[in-house]
Motif scaffolding. Structure first.
Motif, PDB file in Angstrom:
ATOM      1  N   ARG A  22       0.838  -1.192   0.000  1.00 34.68           N
ATOM      2  CA  ARG A  22       0.000   0.000   0.000  1.00 34.68           C
ATOM      3  C   ARG A  22       0.878   1.249   0.000  1.00 34.68           C
ATOM      4  O   ARG A  22       1.939   1.211   0.624  1.00 34.68           O
ATOM      5  CB  ARG A  22      -0.898   0.028   1.256  1.00 34.68           C
ATOM      6  CG  ARG A  22      -2.040  -0.946   1.189  1.00 34.68           C
ATOM      7  CD  ARG A  22      -2.755  -0.898   2.519  1.00 34.68           C
ATOM      8  NE  ARG A  22      -3.699  -1.994   2.678  1.00 34.68           N
ATOM      9  CZ  ARG A  22      -4.113  -2.441   3.855  1.00 34.68           C
ATOM     10  NH1 ARG A  22      -3.652  -1.910   4.979  1.00 34.68           N
ATOM     11  NH2 ARG A  22      -4.974  -3.412   3.943  1.00 34.68           N
ATOM     12  N   LEU A  26      -4.013  -0.086  -3.252  1.00 41.28           N
ATOM     13  CA  LEU A  26      -5.344   0.372  -2.827  1.00 41.28           C
ATOM     14  C   LEU A  26      -6.361   0.244  -3.960  1.00 41.28           C
ATOM     15  O   LEU A  26      -7.505  -0.156  -3.747  1.00 41.28           O
ATOM     16  CB  LEU A  26      -5.285   1.824  -2.345  1.00 41.28           C
ATOM     17  CG  LEU A  26      -4.602   2.060  -1.000  1.00 41.28           C
ATOM     18  CD1 LEU A  26      -4.578   3.534  -0.671  1.00 41.28           C
ATOM     19  CD2 LEU A  26      -5.291   1.265   0.110  1.00 41.28           C
ATOM     20  N   HIS A  27      -5.946   0.598  -5.164  1.00 43.14           N
ATOM     21  CA  HIS A  27      -6.863   0.538  -6.310  1.00 43.14           C
ATOM     22  C   HIS A  27      -6.459  -0.541  -7.305  1.00 43.14           C
ATOM     23  O   HIS A  27      -7.129  -0.733  -8.303  1.00 43.14           O
ATOM     24  CB  HIS A  27      -6.900   1.889  -7.043  1.00 43.14           C
ATOM     25  CG  HIS A  27      -7.224   3.042  -6.151  1.00 43.14           C
ATOM     26  ND1 HIS A  27      -8.495   3.278  -5.689  1.00 43.14           N
ATOM     27  CD2 HIS A  27      -6.433   3.995  -5.605  1.00 43.14           C
ATOM     28  CE1 HIS A  27      -8.470   4.346  -4.907  1.00 43.14           C
ATOM     29  NE2 HIS A  27      -7.246   4.796  -4.831  1.00 43.14           N
ATOM     30  N   THR A  28      -5.349  -1.186  -7.052  1.00 44.69           N
ATOM     31  CA  THR A  28      -4.807  -2.166  -7.993  1.00 44.69           C
ATOM     32  C   THR A  28      -4.459  -3.438  -7.233  1.00 44.69           C
ATOM     33  O   THR A  28      -3.647  -3.380  -6.312  1.00 44.69           O
ATOM     34  CB  THR A  28      -3.510  -1.614  -8.650  1.00 44.69           C
ATOM     35  OG1 THR A  28      -3.768  -0.306  -9.149  1.00 44.69           O
ATOM     36  CG2 THR A  28      -3.026  -2.499  -9.779  1.00 44.69           C
ATOM     37  N   GLN A  63     -10.830  -7.708  -5.497  1.00 45.97           N
ATOM     38  CA  GLN A  63     -11.002  -7.101  -6.813  1.00 45.97           C
ATOM     39  C   GLN A  63     -10.876  -8.114  -7.962  1.00 45.97           C
ATOM     40  O   GLN A  63     -10.101  -7.908  -8.897  1.00 45.97           O
ATOM     41  CB  GLN A  63      -9.986  -5.964  -6.987  1.00 45.97           C
ATOM     42  CG  GLN A  63     -10.005  -4.985  -5.824  1.00 45.97           C
ATOM     43  CD  GLN A  63      -8.971  -3.867  -5.940  1.00 45.97           C
ATOM     44  OE1 GLN A  63      -8.234  -3.761  -6.908  1.00 45.97           O
ATOM     45  NE2 GLN A  63      -8.926  -3.029  -4.936  1.00 45.97           N
ATOM     46  N   LYS A  66     -11.266  -6.961 -11.724  1.00 48.47           N
ATOM     47  CA  LYS A  66     -10.151  -6.286 -12.388  1.00 48.47           C
ATOM     48  C   LYS A  66      -9.216  -7.315 -13.032  1.00 48.47           C
ATOM     49  O   LYS A  66      -8.745  -7.121 -14.139  1.00 48.47           O
ATOM     50  CB  LYS A  66      -9.376  -5.427 -11.387  1.00 48.47           C
ATOM     51  CG  LYS A  66     -10.162  -4.203 -10.951  1.00 48.47           C
ATOM     52  CD  LYS A  66      -9.318  -3.224 -10.163  1.00 48.47           C
ATOM     53  CE  LYS A  66     -10.163  -2.034  -9.743  1.00 48.47           C
ATOM     54  NZ  LYS A  66      -9.538  -1.221  -8.702  1.00 48.47           N
ATOM     55  N   ASP A 351      -2.286   6.338  -6.292  1.00 45.44           N
ATOM     56  CA  ASP A 351      -2.939   6.896  -7.472  1.00 45.44           C
ATOM     57  C   ASP A 351      -3.568   8.256  -7.166  1.00 45.44           C
ATOM     58  O   ASP A 351      -3.920   8.557  -6.027  1.00 45.44           O
ATOM     59  CB  ASP A 351      -4.057   5.960  -7.944  1.00 45.44           C
ATOM     60  CG  ASP A 351      -3.529   4.595  -8.311  1.00 45.44           C
ATOM     61  OD1 ASP A 351      -2.299   4.440  -8.432  1.00 45.44           O
ATOM     62  OD2 ASP A 351      -4.351   3.668  -8.482  1.00 45.44           O
ATOM     63  N   ASN A 352      -3.758   9.034  -8.235  1.00 45.50           N
ATOM     64  CA  ASN A 352      -4.548  10.273  -8.202  1.00 45.50           C
ATOM     65  C   ASN A 352      -4.041  11.341  -7.235  1.00 45.50           C
ATOM     66  O   ASN A 352      -4.823  12.120  -6.701  1.00 45.50           O
ATOM     67  CB  ASN A 352      -6.021   9.968  -7.830  1.00 45.50           C
ATOM     68  CG  ASN A 352      -6.599   8.863  -8.682  1.00 45.50           C
ATOM     69  OD1 ASN A 352      -6.388   8.842  -9.896  1.00 45.50           O
ATOM     70  ND2 ASN A 352      -7.285   7.923  -8.062  1.00 45.50           N
TER      71      ASN A 352
END
Ligand code: GTP
Length: 361
Positions: A22, A26-28, A63, A66, A351-352
């Motif tokens: 992390r 978190l998103h992947t 996830q 994905k 990310d972001n």
């Protein structure tokens, strides 16, 4: 031999949460974390294909959609992928039990977060010659204290395990569990269905007690790394760029003067490149940018004038404004680094992120 590689299936454990990676995970999911611009798991798929193993079972948890959208049925990769999805993580043992119906014969099980160039045919021959019921690939490391140490006798039989040993406990043998197993279906009777269970902590000790035919295969000269931590993630990039992972030599063929540039990427004539450097597709690199060794830039990135990057791992869709200077850091996708920012070694942004101009991290 009395077996054919193409009849063997492989279960790949990719259900871990990847907490240590992390914010990158978190998103992947860890399996999709880019390693030199390709999903981590794609290296493992390529390796299996190289070893003539085409039936893959992905044991997933977080996830799962994905993963399915990236790998699908596997046809793009020339393999066949089945998915087993856990609602709750069952641990490495529980996950294997859940895949039991795929254990028709001798089956390979591997942790989905390791990169290696193990010769599977030799390991399978060893497994057969010892009449082993379960064989673990072992790899010697200098510092085994962060891993599971595995002790074997002269014949290769496993005689003990030490999870994360202290230096006092480390003896002459420094072989650790490399996360690659050959398992006969009969072993699965030791695992209870739908119960959380760790292969390493719960099942292996029991197999020793029950005196099962349990062997370690020492793969001496193989390259091996687990991508558990940020540091290992960075190390893997460096190693791949240096060509240490032999079955990814195909990367090297893209290099011209140690630099690989993806299609659609536009470089200013005044870009200074000191390879090994890899740049993804459709990027724009402006005037007087310096890309120094071991820098990897993802797809669709925009690197503005006078930016300096060294040992950086930049994911897709990142904008770095003019005059920024980044060394030894990891920048998650879709991030925006303001002009004249300075980001130094060890920084990991997810990310972001939006970093204001003149920030100092
Ligand atoms: P950390 O949270 O950072 O420890 O990451 P991790 O859980 O991904 O890593 P760990 O070293 O514990 O796991 C080794 C491998 O087994 C990884 O490839 C994981 O994806 C996988 N794995 C771990 N736990 C589970 C589980 O409960 N189910 C499944 N299917 N796979 C698992």
């Amino acid at each position: 031999g009395d077996f054919q590689m193409k009849d063997i299936s492989a279960v790949i454990l990719v259900g871990g949460e990847g907490t240590r990676l992390r914010p990158l995970t978190l998103h992947t999911p860890k399996a999709l974390v880019p390693v030199v611009n390709k999903p981590l798991l794609s290296y493992i798929i390529e390796w299996f294909k190289y070893q003539h193993i085409y039936n893959l079972i992905f044991s997933v948890c977080y996830q799962p959609d994905k993963l399915k959208s990236v790998f699908g049925s596997g046809s793009k990769y020339g393999v066949h992928i089945n998915y087993i999805v856990e609602k709750e993580p069952l641990g490495t043992g529980g996950a294997i039990k859940k895949a039991e119906r795929f254990f028709k014969n001798t089956t390979i099980v591997i942790n989905g977060d390791v990169l290696f160039d193990l010769d599977l045919a030799s390991m399978l021959n060893y497994h057969r010659s010892k009449k082993s019921k379960i064989t673990i690939a072992l790899t010697p490391v200098e510092d085994p204290t962060a891993y599971g140490l595995v002790k074997i006798d002269k014949s290769g039989r496993i005689i003990g395990f030490l999870e994360k040993p202290t230096w006092d406990e480390v003896g002459r043998q420094r072989n650790i569990n490399a996360g690659v197993y050959i398992i006969e279906p009969s072993i699965l009777k030791y695992i209870k269905p739908n119960k959380i269970c760790s292969l390493e902590r719960n099942i292996f000790p029991e197999l020793l007690l029950k005196k099962e035919s349990f062997y370690g295969f020492v793969a001496k000269s193989m390259y091996w790394i687990d991508l558990g931590t940020h540091e290992k993630y960075r190390q893997a990039h460096q190693d791949i760029l240096e060509g240490k992972l032999t079955n990814t030599k195909y990367f090297k063929k893209f290099y011209v003067n140690n630099v690989a540039i993806g299609v659609g990427t536009k470089l200013s004539k005044k870009t200074e490149l000191y390879g090994p450097v890899v740049i993804g597709e459709n990027c724009k690199i402006e005037n007087k940018v310096t890309l120094n060794e071991f820098t990897v830039i993802g797809n669709r990135c925009h690197i503005a004038e006078n930016v300096y990057l060294e040992r950086c791992i930049i994911w897709d869709d990142v904008i770095i404004e003019s005059g920024a200077r980044l060394t030894g850091c990891i920048i998650g996708k879709n991030s925006h680094i303001g002009s004249h920012s300075s980001i130094s070694d060890g920084v990991v942004l997810g990310d972001n992120n939006r970093i204001q101009p003149y920030s100092y991290l």
